[in-house]
Design a protein around this motif. Structure first.
Motif, PDB file in Angstrom:
ATOM      1  N   TYR A 257       0.855  -1.175   0.000  1.00 50.18           N
ATOM      2  CA  TYR A 257       0.000   0.000   0.000  1.00 50.18           C
ATOM      3  C   TYR A 257       0.896   1.232   0.000  1.00 50.18           C
ATOM      4  CZ  TYR A 257      -4.307  -2.539   1.137  1.00 50.18           C
ATOM      5  OH  TYR A 257      -5.387  -3.350   1.097  1.00 50.18           O
ATOM      6  N   PHE A 258       0.589   2.219  -0.812  1.00 53.76           N
ATOM      7  CA  PHE A 258       1.385   3.444  -0.809  1.00 53.76           C
ATOM      8  C   PHE A 258       0.452   4.638  -0.836  1.00 53.76           C
ATOM      9  CE2 PHE A 258       0.802   2.459  -5.315  1.00 53.76           C
ATOM     10  CZ  PHE A 258       0.464   3.689  -5.859  1.00 53.76           C
ATOM     11  N   THR A 259       0.953   5.758  -0.376  1.00 56.36           N
ATOM     12  CA  THR A 259       0.171   6.985  -0.403  1.00 56.36           C
ATOM     13  C   THR A 259       1.118   8.165  -0.423  1.00 56.36           C
ATOM     14  OG1 THR A 259      -1.739   8.091   0.603  1.00 56.36           O
ATOM     15  CG2 THR A 259      -0.011   7.347   2.096  1.00 56.36           C
ATOM     16  N   GLY A 260       0.588   9.357  -0.639  1.00 56.26           N
ATOM     17  CA  GLY A 260       1.391  10.560  -0.612  1.00 56.26           C
ATOM     18  C   GLY A 260       1.708  11.093  -1.994  1.00 56.26           C
ATOM     19  N   ASN A 261       2.070  12.370  -2.040  1.00 56.61           N
ATOM     20  CA  ASN A 261       2.330  13.033  -3.313  1.00 56.61           C
ATOM     21  C   ASN A 261       3.620  12.564  -3.972  1.00 56.61           C
ATOM     22  OD1 ASN A 261       0.023  14.848  -3.460  1.00 56.61           O
ATOM     23  ND2 ASN A 261       0.925  15.885  -1.697  1.00 56.61           N
ATOM     24  N   VAL A 262       4.636  12.284  -3.182  1.00 61.63           N
ATOM     25  CA  VAL A 262       5.911  11.869  -3.748  1.00 61.63           C
ATOM     26  C   VAL A 262       5.771  10.520  -4.448  1.00 61.63           C
ATOM     27  CG1 VAL A 262       8.278  11.180  -3.216  1.00 61.63           C
ATOM     28  CG2 VAL A 262       7.297  13.202  -2.115  1.00 61.63           C
ATOM     29  N   MET A 263       5.191   9.551  -3.754  1.00 61.12           N
ATOM     30  CA  MET A 263       4.999   8.230  -4.342  1.00 61.12           C
ATOM     31  C   MET A 263       4.010   8.303  -5.501  1.00 61.12           C
ATOM     32  SD  MET A 263       7.010   6.257  -2.670  1.00 61.12           S
ATOM     33  CE  MET A 263       6.455   4.605  -2.998  1.00 61.12           C
ATOM     34  N   GLY A 264       2.948   9.081  -5.338  1.00 61.77           N
ATOM     35  CA  GLY A 264       1.960   9.220  -6.400  1.00 61.77           C
ATOM     36  C   GLY A 264       2.558   9.786  -7.669  1.00 61.77           C
ATOM     37  N   ASP A 265       3.390  10.808  -7.521  1.00 61.30           N
ATOM     38  CA  ASP A 265       4.018  11.422  -8.696  1.00 61.30           C
ATOM     39  C   ASP A 265       4.957  10.437  -9.385  1.00 61.30           C
ATOM     40  OD1 ASP A 265       2.697  13.792  -8.288  1.00 61.30           O
ATOM     41  OD2 ASP A 265       4.402  14.824  -7.358  1.00 61.30           O
ATOM     42  N   TYR A 266       5.737   9.703  -8.595  1.00 57.53           N
ATOM     43  CA  TYR A 266       6.680   8.770  -9.211  1.00 57.53           C
ATOM     44  C   TYR A 266       5.954   7.645  -9.945  1.00 57.53           C
ATOM     45  CZ  TYR A 266       9.997   5.145 -10.146  1.00 57.53           C
ATOM     46  OH  TYR A 266      10.722   4.182 -10.803  1.00 57.53           O
ATOM     47  N   PHE A 267       4.948   7.054  -9.321  1.00 59.81           N
ATOM     48  CA  PHE A 267       4.259   5.937  -9.963  1.00 59.81           C
ATOM     49  C   PHE A 267       3.436   6.402 -11.164  1.00 59.81           C
ATOM     50  CE2 PHE A 267       4.669   3.510  -5.793  1.00 59.81           C
ATOM     51  CZ  PHE A 267       5.714   2.730  -6.278  1.00 59.81           C
ATOM     52  N   ASP A 268       2.960   7.624 -11.126  1.00 61.19           N
ATOM     53  CA  ASP A 268       2.310   8.189 -12.310  1.00 61.19           C
ATOM     54  C   ASP A 268       3.326   8.273 -13.459  1.00 61.19           C
ATOM     55  OD1 ASP A 268       0.278   9.659 -13.844  1.00 61.19           O
ATOM     56  OD2 ASP A 268       1.570  11.391 -13.513  1.00 61.19           O
ATOM     57  N   TYR A 269       4.523   8.745 -13.149  1.00 56.34           N
ATOM     58  CA  TYR A 269       5.590   8.802 -14.151  1.00 56.34           C
ATOM     59  C   TYR A 269       5.943   7.397 -14.639  1.00 56.34           C
ATOM     60  CZ  TYR A 269      10.395   8.742 -15.826  1.00 56.34           C
ATOM     61  OH  TYR A 269      11.517   8.489 -16.562  1.00 56.34           O
ATOM     62  N   ALA A 319      -5.601   8.253  -2.878  1.00 56.77           N
ATOM     63  CA  ALA A 319      -4.206   7.825  -2.790  1.00 56.77           C
ATOM     64  C   ALA A 319      -3.271   8.964  -2.394  1.00 56.77           C
ATOM     65  CB  ALA A 319      -3.757   7.238  -4.132  1.00 56.77           C
ATOM     66  N   ARG A 320      -3.792  10.186  -2.339  1.00 58.32           N
ATOM     67  CA  ARG A 320      -3.014  11.354  -1.905  1.00 58.32           C
ATOM     68  C   ARG A 320      -3.808  12.116  -0.851  1.00 58.32           C
ATOM     69  NH1 ARG A 320       0.577  13.515  -6.305  1.00 58.32           N
ATOM     70  NH2 ARG A 320       0.421  12.078  -8.071  1.00 58.32           N
ATOM     71  N   PRO A 321      -3.116  12.784   0.063  1.00 59.00           N
ATOM     72  CA  PRO A 321      -3.835  13.568   1.077  1.00 59.00           C
ATOM     73  C   PRO A 321      -4.344  14.879   0.493  1.00 59.00           C
ATOM     74  CG  PRO A 321      -1.478  13.885   1.328  1.00 59.00           C
ATOM     75  CD  PRO A 321      -1.652  12.845   0.244  1.00 59.00           C
ATOM     76  N   PRO A 322      -5.366  15.460   1.099  1.00 55.69           N
ATOM     77  CA  PRO A 322      -5.760  16.818   0.706  1.00 55.69           C
ATOM     78  C   PRO A 322      -4.698  17.798   1.194  1.00 55.69           C
ATOM     79  CG  PRO A 322      -6.980  16.116   2.635  1.00 55.69           C
ATOM     80  CD  PRO A 322      -6.186  14.929   2.196  1.00 55.69           C
ATOM     81  N   PRO A 323      -4.666  19.019   0.665  1.00 55.81           N
ATOM     82  CA  PRO A 323      -3.640  19.993   1.073  1.00 55.81           C
ATOM     83  C   PRO A 323      -3.562  20.200   2.583  1.00 55.81           C
ATOM     84  CG  PRO A 323      -4.787  20.786  -0.861  1.00 55.81           C
ATOM     85  CD  PRO A 323      -5.514  19.542  -0.425  1.00 55.81           C
ATOM     86  N   SER A 324      -4.697  20.126   3.257  1.00 58.94           N
ATOM     87  CA  SER A 324      -4.711  20.358   4.703  1.00 58.94           C
ATOM     88  C   SER A 324      -4.020  19.262   5.491  1.00 58.94           C
ATOM     89  CB  SER A 324      -6.154  20.509   5.198  1.00 58.94           C
ATOM     90  OG  SER A 324      -6.898  19.324   4.921  1.00 58.94           O
ATOM     91  N   MET A 325      -3.761  18.114   4.867  1.00 61.93           N
ATOM     92  CA  MET A 325      -3.091  17.002   5.551  1.00 61.93           C
ATOM     93  C   MET A 325      -1.766  16.644   4.896  1.00 61.93           C
ATOM     94  SD  MET A 325      -6.360  14.492   6.254  1.00 61.93           S
ATOM     95  CE  MET A 325      -7.883  15.161   6.915  1.00 61.93           C
ATOM     96  N   ALA A 326      -1.282  17.504   4.005  1.00 68.48           N
ATOM     97  CA  ALA A 326      -0.053  17.194   3.270  1.00 68.48           C
ATOM     98  C   ALA A 326       1.159  17.070   4.174  1.00 68.48           C
ATOM     99  CB  ALA A 326       0.197  18.268   2.214  1.00 68.48           C
ATOM    100  N   ASP A 327       1.121  17.726   5.346  1.00 70.08           N
ATOM    101  CA  ASP A 327       2.247  17.655   6.272  1.00 70.08           C
ATOM    102  C   ASP A 327       2.074  16.562   7.319  1.00 70.08           C
ATOM    103  OD1 ASP A 327       3.548  19.773   5.011  1.00 70.08           O
ATOM    104  OD2 ASP A 327       2.499  21.273   6.232  1.00 70.08           O
ATOM    105  N   ASP A 328       1.010  15.809   7.214  1.00 76.87           N
ATOM    106  CA  ASP A 328       0.779  14.716   8.175  1.00 76.87           C
ATOM    107  C   ASP A 328       0.150  13.536   7.437  1.00 76.87           C
ATOM    108  OD1 ASP A 328       0.532  13.161  10.393  1.00 76.87           O
ATOM    109  OD2 ASP A 328      -0.687  14.581  11.552  1.00 76.87           O
ATOM    110  N   VAL A 329       0.935  12.957   6.515  1.00 77.17           N
ATOM    111  CA  VAL A 329       0.430  11.882   5.672  1.00 77.17           C
ATOM    112  C   VAL A 329       0.133  10.635   6.502  1.00 77.17           C
ATOM    113  CG1 VAL A 329       0.937  10.413   3.681  1.00 77.17           C
ATOM    114  CG2 VAL A 329       1.642  12.799   3.679  1.00 77.17           C
ATOM    115  N   LEU A 330       0.879  10.443   7.570  1.00 78.15           N
ATOM    116  CA  LEU A 330       0.623   9.277   8.436  1.00 78.15           C
ATOM    117  C   LEU A 330      -0.777   9.361   9.041  1.00 78.15           C
ATOM    118  CD1 LEU A 330       2.110   6.723   9.351  1.00 78.15           C
ATOM    119  CD2 LEU A 330       2.757   7.952  11.428  1.00 78.15           C
ATOM    120  N   TYR A 331      -1.163  10.534   9.502  1.00 70.88           N
ATOM    121  CA  TYR A 331      -2.521  10.711  10.020  1.00 70.88           C
ATOM    122  C   TYR A 331      -3.548  10.483   8.911  1.00 70.88           C
ATOM    123  CZ  TYR A 331      -6.831  12.965  11.417  1.00 70.88           C
ATOM    124  OH  TYR A 331      -8.160  13.217  11.669  1.00 70.88           O
TER     125      TYR A 331
END
Length: 398
Positions: A257-269, A319-331
């Motif tokens: 399972y993966f989540t977050g903008n960094v992983m999302g951007d890479y797997f999209d690429y 698969a990605r957090p909303p902007p309000s949770m971008a700094d707390d992806v674990l939550y």
């Protein structure tokens, strides 16, 4: 009724116990056995001349909530146990006249591949004309989908089949890398894999996909609850903040399972890299490439028609957090209440039933003889089933 088959040798005796309404017969088949004397190489077909069951539609679920919407919604009255199914999901379920059947693979790639292999090799089932609907839930990309949305895939891409180094240990040489992932047989994140295993990319029949998409687009989808809408509203993306719809876009397979903008951007690429820019990644799943690998192997010997497979995933979470949770992806991943599972499960049935009904209703006029045959390439990255691939490259180290 519970049918438990212990040995194939019991088939002849078992057959006499079934009514003629099951249309039991010894079907004709081409004997593809040949002997290549120069290499002493025997190639044999796996024939099923006395198959008891010839379903028109086979629904493939991955775990019990995905299966339950079908078992509750249709008249599945027969339970059939065959060797090789998941110990946790040991039964195939079929409707009264055996025209529609359902199997649950178990979650993850190993379970999916094992179950589909057991199904396609079972002497009880003639699946040469069956249509398969792989129907489950997935994570969703907020720029293409929202919770409860329905996706139909042309491509399935296996993204975790790569090298991976802890990103904190990459060093100066990889200072511009976004993650620690990079393709097999390469030394950077920009190159197409130098070697492949064969299950990295599968392409499906676009004409059949379009038929399923058009039918699902007229279905009434479950919008979810007020809590579902409230979480959607946290996203600035138009698709994410809207009511669920039906999309044509592609799915990723990973047991992790993966989540977050960094992983999302890479797997999209990576999805675009693997498909020569053709894939539009919108859904994350665990099993699709594994199931499709088993189907390709069966199709190579004429046991199934690979052009009759649909992959449908409904979105249960972002698969990605909303902007309000971008700094707390674990939550976001562990605790945030997205309230997307309920509409996602409901819409498996809501969006899947129209194509199932269409196949049954128009079997003789449209589906039996394959009116929706593919115009595009179908199959794996090896070209196992023939045709000209529109992704990949000419040569790989295997």
């Amino acid at each position: 009724m519970k049918l438990s088959i212990i040995a194939a040798s019991a088939l002849a005796a078992t057959a006499s116990a079934f009514p003629l309404s099951m249309n039991l017969f010894k079907r004709d088949y081409k004997n593809s056995t040949e002997v290549v004397t120069t290499e002493n190489h025997l190639i044999a077909a796996y024939a099923k001349p006395y198959a008891l069951f010839q379903p028109q539609v086979f629904i493939v679920s991955m775990f019990y909530p995905e299966a339950d919407v079908w078992l509750d919604g249709l008249d599945f009255v027969h339970n059939i146990t065959i060797p090789g199914l998941s110990p946790y999901y040991p039964d195939i379920h079929c409707t009264t006249n055996y025209s529609i059947c359902q199997v649950t693979t178990g979650e993850g790639e190993i379970n999916a591949a094992s179950t589909i292999t057991a199904l396609t090799l079972s002497p009880l089932f003639d699946l040469t004309e069956s249509y398969f609907l792989i129907a489950g839930i997935a994570g969703g990309e907020p720029n293409y989908t929202t919770t409860g949305s329905v996706t139909f895939s042309k491509y399935a891409i296996q993204v975790a089949l790569e090298y991976q180094i802890d990103s904190s240990e990459l060093g100066a040489e990889a200072a511009n890398w976004t993650t620690g992932y990079y393709a097999f047989g390469t030394t950077n994140q920009q190159d197409y894999p130098g070697n492949v295993y064969g299950s990295e990319v599968f392409e499906l029949n676009e004409n059949l996909l379009n038929r399923a998409y058009d039918l699902a687009s007229n279905a009434t989808l479950d919008p979810g609850s007020n809590a579902t809408a409230a979480f959607r509203a946290l996203y600035p993306d138009l698709k994410a903040s809207s009511l669920p719809g039906v999309e044509k876009c592609d799915g990723l397979t990973s047991d992790s399972y993966f989540t977050g903008n960094v992983m999302g951007d890479y797997f999209d690429y990576f999805a675009k890299l693997m498909t020569n820019g053709s894939a539009t990644y919108c859904a994350t799943a665990q099993e699709d490439n594994a199931s499709l690998e088993a189907f390709v192997r069966a199709a190579k010997f004429g046991l199934v028609d690979y052009e009759r497979i649909i992959v449908m995933r409904t979105i249960s979470d972002f698969a990605r957090p909303p902007p309000s949770m971008a700094d707390d992806v674990l939550y976001f991943f562990n605790e945030a209440e997205q309230a997307g599972s309920s509409p996602a499960f409901a819409n498996i049935f809501n969006a899947g039933l129209p194509i199932v009904t269409d196949i049954i209703s128009n079997w003789d006029t449209l589906y039996k003889n394959g009116s929706f045959k593919a115009d595009n390439y179908v199959g794996d990255i090896f070209g196992t089933l023939g045709g000209t691939m529109d992704f990949g490259k000419k040569e790989f180290e295997i």
